[in-house]
Design a protein around this motif. Structure first.
Motif, short mmCIF file in Angstrom:
data_model
loop_
_atom_site.label_atom_id
_atom_site.label_comp_id
_atom_site.label_asym_id
_atom_site.label_seq_id
_atom_site.Cartn_x
_atom_site.Cartn_y
_atom_site.Cartn_z
N HIS A 197 0.80 -1.25 0.00
CA HIS A 197 -0.06 0.08 -0.27
C HIS A 197 0.89 1.32 -0.01
O HIS A 197 1.71 1.48 0.92
N LEU A 198 0.55 1.98 -1.04
CA LEU A 198 1.39 3.17 -1.24
C LEU A 198 0.57 4.47 -0.84
O LEU A 198 -0.34 4.54 -1.49
N GLY A 199 1.00 5.13 0.25
CA GLY A 199 0.10 6.53 0.60
C GLY A 199 0.98 7.75 0.05
O GLY A 199 2.26 7.61 -0.03
N PHE A 200 0.26 8.90 -0.26
CA PHE A 200 0.93 9.97 -0.75
C PHE A 200 0.99 10.90 0.63
O PHE A 200 -0.09 11.29 0.94
N GLY A 201 2.19 11.48 0.96
CA GLY A 201 2.06 12.37 2.13
C GLY A 201 1.64 13.67 2.12
O GLY A 201 1.05 14.20 3.10
N LYS A 202 1.23 14.16 0.82
CA LYS A 202 0.54 15.65 0.82
C LYS A 202 -0.71 15.23 0.09
O LYS A 202 -1.08 16.28 -0.54
N ASP A 203 -1.25 14.15 0.22
CA ASP A 203 -2.51 13.82 -0.43
C ASP A 203 -3.63 14.62 0.46
O ASP A 203 -4.18 14.22 1.71
N LEU A 204 -4.11 15.55 -0.11
CA LEU A 204 -5.50 16.20 0.53
C LEU A 204 -6.93 15.45 0.18
O LEU A 204 -7.82 15.63 0.85
N VAL A 205 -6.86 14.73 -0.73
CA VAL A 205 -7.96 14.26 -1.27
C VAL A 205 -8.29 12.75 -0.51
O VAL A 205 -9.42 12.48 -0.10
#
Length: 293
Positions: A197-205
């Motif tokens: 699972h890859l999360g995006f650190g600056k993901d506001l969505v």
């Protein structure tokens, strides 16, 4: 686990350096529409018994915004198919999950490419994976939660039923996952497969704490969660689309390069048994934070 091929496991830095570049195989592109499913499939020019992955797009996004990623996977010997369905504002997550399974069935059940004079590409039905971005990541989890059997199973906490299908998935990768309806977070409990699972650190969505983190915590099999610190929700996408005005973020070359390397390594390791790329799963990589369950 599949038997390990290749040599000694590479260090995480070496995995990213090698797999962020295009692979050695010429790539061909075909259309899933030829078998009744809108979408595209990318394959190496030749090969038998190859691994394959079905990739699902994010909310409103055309599959074409991922063609660079799919072409990259094919250049490393992985058949990559992307349904181009359920793109309306109220597209069905469950229907997209069904289309992913259909795409895998096509890849594993049909000789791809070739001609009367040339060999076609074939996929090993024991080397199938699922992946997706945003909404598509949630749909990939829903698709994986349905076992390859002619039985009915109920996802945890959801009052719906799915009928078993004819493909056996071996691994799942999610990228900037957005939860779905029915819930991918709940369905994750029924997925007893390796999951990256890859999360995006600056993901506001879909911040990792609201998507990828919850899915990883509920995952039924072995899993890892990696946050790409500087990535925004749209970082993986190529080109421009009218939906960009509705969603936070923008396409980012660094994010695309890192995702290409990590996803390619995970699939080659988990589907093809290539232990050289095991570090893509949970090895330390610059610019990311990783947690393994």
């Amino acid at each position: 686990m599949a038997s390990v091929i290749g040599g000694k496991a590479l260090a995480p830095k070496a995995v990213v350096a090698e797999l962020s570049r295009p692979g050695p195989y010429p790539v061909l592109r075909g259309e899933l529409a030829l078998v009744g499913l809108p979408g595209a499939v990318f394959t190496p020019a030749t090969g038998t018994g190859l691994p394959a992955v079905a990739f699902a797009h994010d909310w409103l996004q055309p599959a074409s915004r991922y063609f660079g990623l799919l072409r990259h996977l094919a250049s490393w010997g992985i058949v990559a198919a992307a349904p181009d369905t359920q793109r309306s504002p109220i597209g069905s997550h469950r229907a997209l999950a069904h289309d992913l399974r259909t795409a895998l069935g096509v890849c594993s059940g049909v000789r791809l490419g070739g001609s009367a004079r040339g060999a076609a590409v074939s996929v090993d039905p024991g080397k199938l994976g699922l992946a997706g971005h945003g909404m598509g990541a949630g749909s990939a989890v829903l698709a994986a939660a349905v076992p390859a059997a002619d039985t009915q199973v109920q996802a945890v906490g959801e009052p719906y039923w799915e009928v078993g299908h004819g493909v056996a998935v071996q691994a799942v990768a999610t990228i900037a996952l957005t939860d779905t309806k029915p819930s991918a977070v709940d369905a994750a409990r029924a997925v007893h497969l390796p999951g990256m699972h890859l999360g995006f650190g600056k993901d506001l969505v879909s911040p990792p704490a609201a998507g990828a983190d919850l899915v990883e915590q509920n995952w039924g099999g072995e899993s890892s969660l990696r946050t790409i610190k500087k990535a925004t929700h749209l970082g993986l996408l190529e080109g421009r689309h009218w939906s960009d005005i509705l969603l936070d973020g923008k396409g980012e070359a660094a994010t695309r390069s890192l995702v290409k390397a990590l996803l390619t390594g995970f699939l080659l390791h988990r589907l093809n048994g290539d232990g050289r790329y095991a570090a893509a799963f949970d090895g330390p990589v610059k610019g990311t934070e990783v947690h393994s369950a």
